[in-house]
Design a protein around this motif. Sequence first.
Motif, PDB file in Angstrom:
ATOM      1  N   LEU A 209      96.200  35.852 102.961  1.00 49.24           N
ATOM      2  CA  LEU A 209      95.224  36.914 103.211  1.00 49.24           C
ATOM      3  C   LEU A 209      93.990  36.687 102.358  1.00 49.24           C
ATOM      4  CD1 LEU A 209      97.647  39.992 102.955  1.00 49.24           C
ATOM      5  CD2 LEU A 209      96.899  38.870 105.055  1.00 49.24           C
ATOM      6  N   ALA A 210      92.876  37.282 102.754  1.00 47.50           N
ATOM      7  CA  ALA A 210      91.639  37.226 101.962  1.00 47.50           C
ATOM      8  C   ALA A 210      90.915  38.551 102.101  1.00 47.50           C
ATOM      9  CB  ALA A 210      90.747  36.077 102.431  1.00 47.50           C
ATOM     10  N   GLY A 211      90.200  38.933 101.047  1.00 49.29           N
ATOM     11  CA  GLY A 211      89.392  40.136 101.095  1.00 49.29           C
ATOM     12  C   GLY A 211      90.221  41.411 101.109  1.00 49.29           C
ATOM     13  N   LYS A 212      89.778  42.399 101.880  1.00 45.20           N
ATOM     14  CA  LYS A 212      90.423  43.718 101.910  1.00 45.20           C
ATOM     15  C   LYS A 212      91.906  43.662 102.252  1.00 45.20           C
ATOM     16  CE  LYS A 212      89.995  48.341 103.924  1.00 45.20           C
ATOM     17  NZ  LYS A 212      89.273  49.190 104.903  1.00 45.20           N
ATOM     18  N   PRO A 213      92.337  42.851 103.224  1.00 46.85           N
ATOM     19  CA  PRO A 213      93.777  42.792 103.509  1.00 46.85           C
ATOM     20  C   PRO A 213      94.617  42.413 102.290  1.00 46.85           C
ATOM     21  CG  PRO A 213      92.555  41.798 105.296  1.00 46.85           C
ATOM     22  CD  PRO A 213      91.558  42.068 104.202  1.00 46.85           C
ATOM     23  N   THR A 214      94.098  41.554 101.433  1.00 41.14           N
ATOM     24  CA  THR A 214      94.822  41.189 100.207  1.00 41.14           C
ATOM     25  C   THR A 214      95.031  42.419  99.337  1.00 41.14           C
ATOM     26  OG1 THR A 214      93.729  39.036 100.240  1.00 41.14           O
ATOM     27  CG2 THR A 214      94.857  39.653  98.214  1.00 41.14           C
TER      28      THR A 214
ATOM     29  N   ALA B 131      86.778  39.308  90.875  1.00 41.98           N
ATOM     30  CA  ALA B 131      86.561  40.621  91.476  1.00 41.98           C
ATOM     31  C   ALA B 131      87.843  41.151  92.108  1.00 41.98           C
ATOM     32  CB  ALA B 131      85.448  40.538  92.516  1.00 41.98           C
ATOM     33  N   THR B 132      88.587  40.275  92.795  1.00 39.34           N
ATOM     34  CA  THR B 132      89.836  40.702  93.431  1.00 39.34           C
ATOM     35  C   THR B 132      90.874  41.058  92.384  1.00 39.34           C
ATOM     36  OG1 THR B 132      89.392  39.280  95.330  1.00 39.34           O
ATOM     37  CG2 THR B 132      91.650  40.037  95.051  1.00 39.34           C
ATOM     38  N   VAL B 133      91.006  40.213  91.373  1.00 43.65           N
ATOM     39  CA  VAL B 133      91.975  40.476  90.304  1.00 43.65           C
ATOM     40  C   VAL B 133      91.644  41.793  89.599  1.00 43.65           C
ATOM     41  CG1 VAL B 133      92.823  39.662  88.075  1.00 43.65           C
ATOM     42  CG2 VAL B 133      92.565  38.061  89.971  1.00 43.65           C
ATOM     43  N   LYS B 134      90.371  42.031  89.343  1.00 43.17           N
ATOM     44  CA  LYS B 134      89.960  43.278  88.699  1.00 43.17           C
ATOM     45  C   LYS B 134      90.270  44.478  89.577  1.00 43.17           C
ATOM     46  CE  LYS B 134      85.979  45.526  86.518  1.00 43.17           C
ATOM     47  NZ  LYS B 134      84.532  45.394  86.193  1.00 43.17           N
ATOM     48  N   ALA B 135      90.015  44.349  90.878  1.00 39.28           N
ATOM     49  CA  ALA B 135      90.268  45.455  91.804  1.00 39.28           C
ATOM     50  C   ALA B 135      91.760  45.778  91.886  1.00 39.28           C
ATOM     51  CB  ALA B 135      89.721  45.116  93.185  1.00 39.28           C
ATOM     52  N   LEU B 136      92.600  44.753  91.769  1.00 37.13           N
ATOM     53  CA  LEU B 136      94.045  44.984  91.818  1.00 37.13           C
ATOM     54  C   LEU B 136      94.585  45.577  90.530  1.00 37.13           C
ATOM     55  CD1 LEU B 136      95.288  41.799  93.696  1.00 37.13           C
ATOM     56  CD2 LEU B 136      95.451  44.160  94.492  1.00 37.13           C
ATOM     57  N   GLY B 137      93.906  45.331  89.408  1.00 33.58           N
ATOM     58  CA  GLY B 137      94.348  45.871  88.135  1.00 33.58           C
ATOM     59  C   GLY B 137      95.742  45.391  87.773  1.00 33.58           C
ATOM     60  N   PRO B 138      96.619  46.283  87.299  1.00 30.92           N
ATOM     61  CA  PRO B 138      97.970  45.874  86.896  1.00 30.92           C
ATOM     62  C   PRO B 138      98.790  45.265  88.027  1.00 30.92           C
ATOM     63  CG  PRO B 138      97.450  48.082  86.082  1.00 30.92           C
ATOM     64  CD  PRO B 138      96.354  47.705  87.024  1.00 30.92           C
ATOM     65  N   ASP B 139      98.442  45.585  89.288  1.00 26.59           N
ATOM     66  CA  ASP B 139      99.198  45.022  90.412  1.00 26.59           C
ATOM     67  C   ASP B 139      99.019  43.513  90.529  1.00 26.59           C
ATOM     68  OD1 ASP B 139     100.291  47.445  91.226  1.00 26.59           O
ATOM     69  OD2 ASP B 139      98.596  47.923  92.528  1.00 26.59           O
TER      70      ASP B 139
ATOM     71  N   GLU C 229      96.734  23.146  91.728  1.00 26.38           N
ATOM     72  CA  GLU C 229      97.653  23.528  90.661  1.00 26.38           C
ATOM     73  C   GLU C 229      97.869  25.036  90.715  1.00 26.38           C
ATOM     74  OE1 GLU C 229      96.083  22.458  86.839  1.00 26.38           O
ATOM     75  OE2 GLU C 229      94.797  24.224  86.717  1.00 26.38           O
ATOM     76  N   LEU C 230      98.988  25.477  90.165  1.00 29.73           N
ATOM     77  CA  LEU C 230      99.311  26.893  90.167  1.00 29.73           C
ATOM     78  C   LEU C 230      98.891  27.549  88.862  1.00 29.73           C
ATOM     79  CD1 LEU C 230     102.849  27.109  91.825  1.00 29.73           C
ATOM     80  CD2 LEU C 230     100.591  27.188  92.870  1.00 29.73           C
ATOM     81  N   THR C 231      98.343  28.749  88.973  1.00 29.29           N
ATOM     82  CA  THR C 231      98.016  29.560  87.811  1.00 29.29           C
ATOM     83  C   THR C 231      98.708  30.910  87.950  1.00 29.29           C
ATOM     84  OG1 THR C 231      96.023  30.413  88.894  1.00 29.29           O
ATOM     85  CG2 THR C 231      95.760  28.477  87.474  1.00 29.29           C
ATOM     86  N   LEU C 232      98.876  31.579  86.828  1.00 25.03           N
ATOM     87  CA  LEU C 232      99.421  32.937  86.823  1.00 25.03           C
ATOM     88  C   LEU C 232      98.352  33.899  86.325  1.00 25.03           C
ATOM     89  CD1 LEU C 232     102.997  32.487  85.281  1.00 25.03           C
ATOM     90  CD2 LEU C 232     102.446  33.056  87.655  1.00 25.03           C
ATOM     91  N   VAL C 233      98.393  35.119  86.832  1.00 22.39           N
ATOM     92  CA  VAL C 233      97.502  36.161  86.331  1.00 22.39           C
ATOM     93  C   VAL C 233      98.205  36.856  85.173  1.00 22.39           C
ATOM     94  CG1 VAL C 233      96.223  38.258  86.864  1.00 22.39           C
ATOM     95  CG2 VAL C 233      96.520  36.504  88.617  1.00 22.39           C
ATOM     96  N   GLY C 234      97.599  36.750  83.977  1.00 23.00           N
ATOM     97  CA  GLY C 234      98.176  37.373  82.795  1.00 23.00           C
ATOM     98  C   GLY C 234      97.913  38.872  82.753  1.00 23.00           C
ATOM     99  N   ARG C 235      98.458  39.519  81.717  1.00 26.05           N
ATOM    100  CA  ARG C 235      98.314  40.975  81.597  1.00 26.05           C
ATOM    101  C   ARG C 235      96.872  41.409  81.393  1.00 26.05           C
ATOM    102  NH1 ARG C 235     102.981  43.629  81.396  1.00 26.05           N
ATOM    103  NH2 ARG C 235     104.899  42.484  80.937  1.00 26.05           N
ATOM    104  N   ASP C 236      96.047  40.502  80.850  1.00 27.23           N
ATOM    105  CA  ASP C 236      94.646  40.840  80.635  1.00 27.23           C
ATOM    106  C   ASP C 236      93.778  40.475  81.835  1.00 27.23           C
ATOM    107  OD1 ASP C 236      94.792  38.103  80.470  1.00 27.23           O
ATOM    108  OD2 ASP C 236      93.762  37.926  78.528  1.00 27.23           O
ATOM    109  N   GLY C 237      94.398  40.036  82.936  1.00 28.05           N
ATOM    110  CA  GLY C 237      93.651  39.672  84.123  1.00 28.05           C
ATOM    111  C   GLY C 237      93.117  38.254  84.100  1.00 28.05           C
TER     112      GLY C 237
END
Length: 400
Positions: free
Chosen positions: A251-256, A282-290, A388-396
């Motif tokens: 998915l990309a954008g709003k559906p994500t 921007a997407t990571v910030k919009a998702l926040g803790p999710d 390569e794979l990355t993970l989103v940490g607790r600080d985004g």
Amino acid sequence: MHNKHPVDAATAAASVAPATRPTFARRQLLAAAVTLPWLGTLGTAARAQEGALRIAQSTALTGPLGDLGSAMHQGAKAAFAGINAKGGVHGRPIELVTLDDAYEVPKALANVEKFLAERDTFALFNCMGTPMIDAMLPKVNESGIPFFAPFTGAQLSRVQGARNVFNIRASYADEAEKLVQHLSTIGITRIGIVYQNNAFGKEVFTAARQSMERLKLPGAIAVTVESNASDAGSAAAKLAGGNLEAIVIGLAGKPTLEFVKAFRGLQRGVTLYALSVMGTQATVKALGPDATGMAISQVVPLPSNVVMPVVRDFQAAWKASGATAEPSHLALEGYINARVFAEALHRAGRNPTRAGFIDATWNLKKWDLGGFEINASTPERNASRFVELTLVGRDGRFIR
């Protein structure tokens, strides 16, 4: 509504002749010359701006994906500024002229038509967006102009026999395959796939399914989401009830945003895997803790991984350019695209023609850009397979 701002202020400043640039810009160029040692292989003594080689870009600087386009644009400008500070390529500076298309197809087409009508446009560089590129390609192929590093992972830009189209970034299929291979390696077999009900989503789904078949993994539970995200909640509910260990997100954008928020509201113990187009700040910030704990494939290295020479060079160029934003994967991608363009231009000789430049791009075989390999093969394949794979940490922030 974006027509009032067709060119961002920084781009307009970059196209002004050196004699009329402010003192600050001169200091930036001098700083770049001092801090970027790799430039010595490209430049000679500086010449007058009249000999600039002009390349053109239509990208989203505003609109729904303006943050993506702006980041890539700034990364490319940082690279070209450093190259020009050392005299350009064979003593000739590169001038990047950029028009904002706000991620709208009609504006992108108008921009490209304008560029093609201007005889001094040598190449189109790093134009952005699958729908825009799909619309541009007939005009591009008819003209024969070099179409360098379009920003899409879609197969539609990887056209057999189209030697003037040079793709760098790994494809969506490459990314999906990497995600599935990783899941297989760590022993995860109960996999779901959610994908957008459009050409992009179907490419991701097809590649993931084919990879699962090759690896002899059980069939995935698959659901679609419309581009307006109207059914994101029902898709999330179906997958939440599927007893899954991981979900691949095409998915990309709003559906994500809508899918991830809905799914996290129903279930939190399942790891979500997404492609690079989802992984913007921007997407990571919009998702926040999710977003925390999501795994995202990336097509360039982590922009803080200074173990890699190309990242060190990028960080030096970014600092020398005076950029205030935090370096991102997209900015690094724009920087890499500019460096590869400059290398091909260097190989095309002192008086490059479009045909000579195109030939030079296809001679970039196993060229190592400080840990990032460019290996041109055929027009239907991208020149980079880096994923390569990355993970989103607790600080985004992204971590490896």
